[in-house]
Enzyme design. Structure first.
Site, mmCIF file in Angstrom:
data_model
loop_
_atom_site.group_PDB
_atom_site.id
_atom_site.type_symbol
_atom_site.label_atom_id
_atom_site.label_comp_id
_atom_site.label_asym_id
_atom_site.label_seq_id
_atom_site.Cartn_x
_atom_site.Cartn_y
_atom_site.Cartn_z
ATOM 1 N N ASP A 11 1.034 7.152 -15.408
ATOM 2 C CA ASP A 11 0.212 6.053 -14.906
ATOM 3 C C ASP A 11 -0.527 5.480 -16.095
ATOM 4 O O ASP A 11 -1.255 6.193 -16.796
ATOM 5 C CB ASP A 11 -0.791 6.554 -13.869
ATOM 6 N N ASP A 130 3.412 2.974 -0.976
ATOM 7 C CA ASP A 130 2.125 3.681 -0.980
ATOM 8 C C ASP A 130 1.546 3.684 0.433
ATOM 9 O O ASP A 130 0.817 2.759 0.815
ATOM 10 C CB ASP A 130 1.135 2.993 -1.930
#
Length: 280
Positions: A11, A130
């Protein structure tokens, strides 16, 4: 038997690898190029590189960083974040990404999934979903307000109970009114060859993968599903492989901060009888 894959996730925020809890409270975890090189040498099966604030900030992913990371990696390599058009996808593939992960753009304009699959093939087309548990009443209210909502939407999602797994976008900041199972089926129909499923409820908690949503999505589609969010140990990977049809397990914190190595993780999973490629 197909091998289960262990995938570190990078990330990235402002050019640095970061990790947070529920997508917030980000901590620095190193330079992405160096981290990628280390994972490649350690025997990771694949690498996922996500610019987690590109969509939220309305900017492109850093192509130079992608090129530099790709130069250090000889494993399959997925890149996502800030993708809005098929031209963005093309630039990422040209920069060295083997696969692209589309998240927010696939919700806004699902045809980008079909365009990517047509141009680069299903194997290069990944959709990152998500989901987050939300109260059914709140979900149904958003669902009814969606443009063009009609009888098909009003039939209700398949998820049982008082909550719904709702798809979120922009790094988990925006609810969409989309049921995760229905959406997963739809993007596969459009050409997605893989789904990265990141539970927002579990992300960064290190309490284990969200078995419920992972099992549901993996059983709903016929493409590989990568379990993501919540890994705190190799034991959590064993659980998600044994209790769901997940094809791969993605993790960040346990690897970035040296809690477990790729080799240690694979040894635990191999000892449990799972089909895992040994580390280098």
């Amino acid at each position: 038997m197909l091998m289960k894959r262990i995938i570190p996730c990078l990330d990235v925020h402002e050019g640095r690898v970061v990790k947070g809890v529920n997508f917030l409270n980000l901590r620095d975890a190193g330079d992405p190029v160096e981290v990628a090189r280390v994972y490649d040498e350690a025997g990771a099966d694949e690498l996922v590189f996500l610019d987690i604030t590109a969509s939220h900030e309305g900017r492109d992913i850093t192509l130079d960083m992608v090129r530099r990371v790709a130069e250090q990696c000889f494993m399959p390599f997925t890149v996502g974040g800030g993708i809005r058009t098929i031209d963005d996808v093309t630039k990422l593939i040209q920069a060295g990404a083997e696969k692209v992960s589309i998240n927010t753009a696939a919700v806004i304009d699902p045809d980008i999934v079909a365009q990517t699959a047509r141009r680069f093939g299903r194997c290069a087309t990944v959709v990152n979903i998500d989901p987050k548990r939300v109260p059914r009443e709140a979900f149904e209210s958003r669902r009814r307000s969606l443009p063009g909502a009609g009888p098909a939407r009003d039939q209700g999602p398949e998820t049982r109970g008082e909550y719904i797994f709702e798809v979120h976008t922009h790094g988990g900041r925006k609810p969409t009114g989309l049921d995760a199972l229905e959406y997963a089926r739809r993007v596969v129909e459009l050409g997605a060859g893989e789904i990265i499923l990141t539970s927002m409820d579990a992300d960064g908690t290190k309490d284990g993968y969200d078995i419920e949503i992972t099992r549901a999505v993996a059983e709903a589609v016929d493409v590989p599903v990568v379990a993501s969010g919540g890994c705190g140990s190799p034991e959590h990977m064993r659980q998600v492989f044994e209790q769901t049809r997940a094809d791969a397990a993605l993790a960040a914190s346990i690897f970035h901060y040296g809690e477990y190595s790729i080799a240690q993780t694979k040894q635990v999973l191999i000892a449990a009888g799972l089909p895992i490629r040994p580390a280098a």
